[in-house]
Write an enzyme that holds these catalytic residues in place. Structure first.
Site, PDB file in Angstrom:
ATOM      1  N   ASN A 118       0.820  -1.220   0.000  1.00  0.00           N
ATOM      2  CA  ASN A 118       0.000   0.000   0.000  1.00  0.00           C
ATOM      3  C   ASN A 118       0.853   1.268   0.000  1.00  0.00           C
ATOM      4  OD1 ASN A 118      -1.937  -1.919   0.154  1.00  0.00           O
ATOM      5  ND2 ASN A 118      -2.695  -1.381   2.190  1.00  0.00           N
ATOM      6  N   HIS A 168     -17.304  34.309 -32.326  1.00  0.00           N
ATOM      7  CA  HIS A 168     -18.436  33.497 -32.810  1.00  0.00           C
ATOM      8  C   HIS A 168     -18.137  32.891 -34.185  1.00  0.00           C
ATOM      9  CE1 HIS A 168     -20.697  35.721 -29.703  1.00  0.00           C
ATOM     10  NE2 HIS A 168     -20.038  36.757 -30.171  1.00  0.00           N
ATOM     11  N   SER A 289      -6.788   9.700 -48.264  1.00  0.00           N
ATOM     12  CA  SER A 289      -8.014   8.924 -48.159  1.00  0.00           C
ATOM     13  C   SER A 289      -7.821   7.615 -48.931  1.00  0.00           C
ATOM     14  CB  SER A 289      -9.173   9.715 -48.771  1.00  0.00           C
ATOM     15  OG  SER A 289     -10.211   8.838 -49.161  1.00  0.00           O
ATOM     16  N   LYS A 295      -7.719  13.672 -51.691  1.00  0.00           N
ATOM     17  CA  LYS A 295      -7.823  14.163 -50.317  1.00  0.00           C
ATOM     18  C   LYS A 295      -6.486  14.338 -49.622  1.00  0.00           C
ATOM     19  CE  LYS A 295     -10.877  15.007 -48.191  1.00  0.00           C
ATOM     20  NZ  LYS A 295     -11.738  14.118 -47.377  1.00  0.00           N
ATOM     21  N   ASN A 297      -5.829  15.233 -45.610  1.00  0.00           N
ATOM     22  CA  ASN A 297      -6.578  15.478 -44.380  1.00  0.00           C
ATOM     23  C   ASN A 297      -5.676  15.859 -43.219  1.00  0.00           C
ATOM     24  OD1 ASN A 297      -8.952  14.739 -45.730  1.00  0.00           O
ATOM     25  ND2 ASN A 297      -8.633  12.570 -45.247  1.00  0.00           N
ATOM     26  N   GLU A 302      -7.279  16.668 -36.079  1.00  0.00           N
ATOM     27  CA  GLU A 302      -8.554  16.075 -35.674  1.00  0.00           C
ATOM     28  C   GLU A 302      -8.403  15.221 -34.417  1.00  0.00           C
ATOM     29  OE1 GLU A 302     -10.489  14.118 -39.014  1.00  0.00           O
ATOM     30  OE2 GLU A 302      -9.979  15.821 -40.289  1.00  0.00           O
ATOM     31  N   LYS A 337      -3.830   3.824 -12.071  1.00  0.00           N
ATOM     32  CA  LYS A 337      -2.690   3.758 -12.994  1.00  0.00           C
ATOM     33  C   LYS A 337      -3.057   3.777 -14.475  1.00  0.00           C
ATOM     34  CE  LYS A 337      -1.158   0.651 -10.015  1.00  0.00           C
ATOM     35  NZ  LYS A 337      -1.494   1.304  -8.731  1.00  0.00           N
TER      36      LYS A 337
END
Ligand code: ARG
Length: 473
Positions: A118, A168, A289, A295, A297, A302, A337
């Site tokens: 402990n 915004h 992709s 593509k 990316n 992300e 852990k």
């Protein structure tokens, strides 16, 4: 490291049991599969413990030397992956004690004198966390260095690269790219500070607390704390074995680092779209992709965003585990852990990946600049110009607002409307123009060149002071 199915081996605590533990008990309760990575810290703690026992004459010099020699053999075996685990090794602590006894013989049976798993296990977790949070702070410094190098390259002067600042997610006012990049870096300086404060608070040795109540043996926790390089030692044995505040704090620190990474991530996702076109990623920091050949990316960005959900989950998971636990040690605490290691691993990979992505990205200065030169982004400057002529701000706001409305409805340029309006005129119209926007904001801490020197100096000072604190850890 290999596992062995030597089922004849007994747990260290077998004495009062008449039969061996059920396989499903071991499968469910073991922590070896994830606490193996604490082996170095267990050995540091065990050596300190043995030295402590010798210090108070519970071990002779020879006995201590024999046990330490065995611990060093274990360290070598762990280091070169030749350590053989057996089925009864519940955790790294029992595995090491078992092996020490195999190597050193009967004297190995003395290593656990005055010690419980402990106090042993939490001491190891403290050593691990202290070291690894320091490493994370260092990684964050590198990220700050990259952000500030990119900021310097983008320029702080009136010829610096600028882009629209958003509120915004609507274009609001032009800001220097340098100012924008450092805004992220300031958040990371707070993260570094927070990690260093967490390290300071966790720098307490818990060795000597025993199972919960200390010991009848003349242990010297102050001595072993010093041996392990802890700043101090526990004052209350019950608290020592049951306190996991430092793990919760580390998980919070990491979750917030993740949150900051996610905000940069989101911006890079947006900036690298065709719609924004503010930045391109280096090919080595982008993905393709499997189906769409064209593509490219921003997967690092992300996942910097996405993995943060998991970091927050690890924090809330541990808090739920700790909530309502009676004193002192309960096996529930073994659940400290996995979230800690997982959050650490993920954020560490994330910081490095994001650092590389930012270091190698290309910023498209003219696309950013054109977006920021849009007339509407000068509206506040026009209102503030009126304020300088003595108009109350609310009135100035309405006057500019009405010109904005006319411009939109009549498809006429705001600059031209301002020029023709007797309440504004030529001088006000001159405020609007390519590249003029950032220069208008001159207050302390503002986004333009006027306040840049002060910010740059304050940032460098902050980094220097954090670096010095990391180096003394
Ligand atoms: N593997 C345990 C943990 O990590 C060690 C302590 C076990 N103590 C006990 N009394 N069963 O928390």
């Amino acid at each position: 490291m290999s596992a062995d199915t030597n089922s004849s081996s007994q747990p260290l605590w077998h004495g009062r049991f008449s039969v061996a533990p059920a396989a499903e008990l071991i499968a469910f309760t073991q922590s070896l599969s994830f606490d193996k990575r604490l082996w170095k810290d267990d050995i540091v703690g065990s050596i300190a413990h043995v030295n402590g026992l010798e210090h108070v004459s519970l071990l002779t010099k020879q006995e201590a030397a024999a046990i330490i020699k065995a611990l060093n053999v274990v360290a070598t075996e762990m280091g070169d992956n030749t350590f053989v685990f057996v089925a009864s090794d519940e955790d790294i602590h029992t595995a090491i004690e078992r092996r020490v006894t195999e190597i050193a013989g009967e004297v190995g049976g003395k290593v656990h004198t005055g010690r419980s798993r402990n106090d042993q296990c939490v001491t190891a977790v403290r050593l691990w966390t202290k070291r690894e949070l320091g490493a994370l702070a260092q990684q964050l410094l590198e990220l700050c260095d990259v952000l500030s190098a990119r900021a310097d390259a983008a320029g702080w002067g009136s010829d610096g690269v600028y882009l629209p600042g958003y509120t915004h997610l609507q274009r609001a006012q032009p800001v220097l790219l340098a100012h924008h990049l450092l805004a992220h870096a300031w958040a990371f300086t707070r993260d570094i500070d927070r990690l260093l404060q967490t390290i300071e608070r966790l720098d307490v040795s818990t060795l000597g607390a025993g199972a919960l109540a200390g010991s009848s043996l003349p242990l010297d926790p102050k001595f072993t704390a010093k041996e392990m390089g802890f700043a101090t030692h526990f004052a209350n044995s019950l608290d020592a074995v049951s306190d996991r505040d430092f793990v919760a704090e580390a998980l919070f620190d990491i979750a917030l680092i993740g949150t900051h990474l996610s905000r940069i991530g989101e911006e890079f996702v947006l900036w690298t779209t065709t719609e924004f076109g503010f930045a391109s990623l280096d090919d080595s920091y982008a993905t393709g992709s499997s189906m769409l050949p064209q593509k490219k990316n921003a997967d690092i960005a992300e996942l910097a965003r996405g993995k943060t959900g998991r970091l927050i989950g690890n924090l809330t998971g541990l808090l739920a585990t700790l909530k309502g636990l009676p004193l002192a040690y309960n096996r529930d605490l073994q659940e400290d852990k996995e979230p800690l290691f997982d959050s650490y691993d993920q954020v560490s990979l994330g910081i490095t990946a994001v650092t590389g992505m930012i270091a190698t990205a290309t910023f498209h200065h003219s696309t950013m600049g054109e977006a920021a030169d849009a007339e509407m982004l000068f509206a506040t400057d026009l209102a503030e110009w009126l304020v300088q002529q003595g108009t109350p701000f609310r009135q100035a706001h309405a006057m500019v607002g009405s010109l904005v409305q006319q411009s939109i409805n009549g498809n006429e340029s705001l600059r031209e409307l301002v020029r023709k309006d007797p309440k504004f005129g030529e001088n006000a119209a001159k405020l609007i123009g390519q590249g003029l926007g950032v220069g208008h904001r001159t207050s302390p801490g503002a986004s333009g060149p006027a306040a840049a020197t002060e910010q740059r100096t304050r940032f460098s000072n902050q980094i220097a002071s954090l670096r010095a604190r990391i180096n003394t850890k």
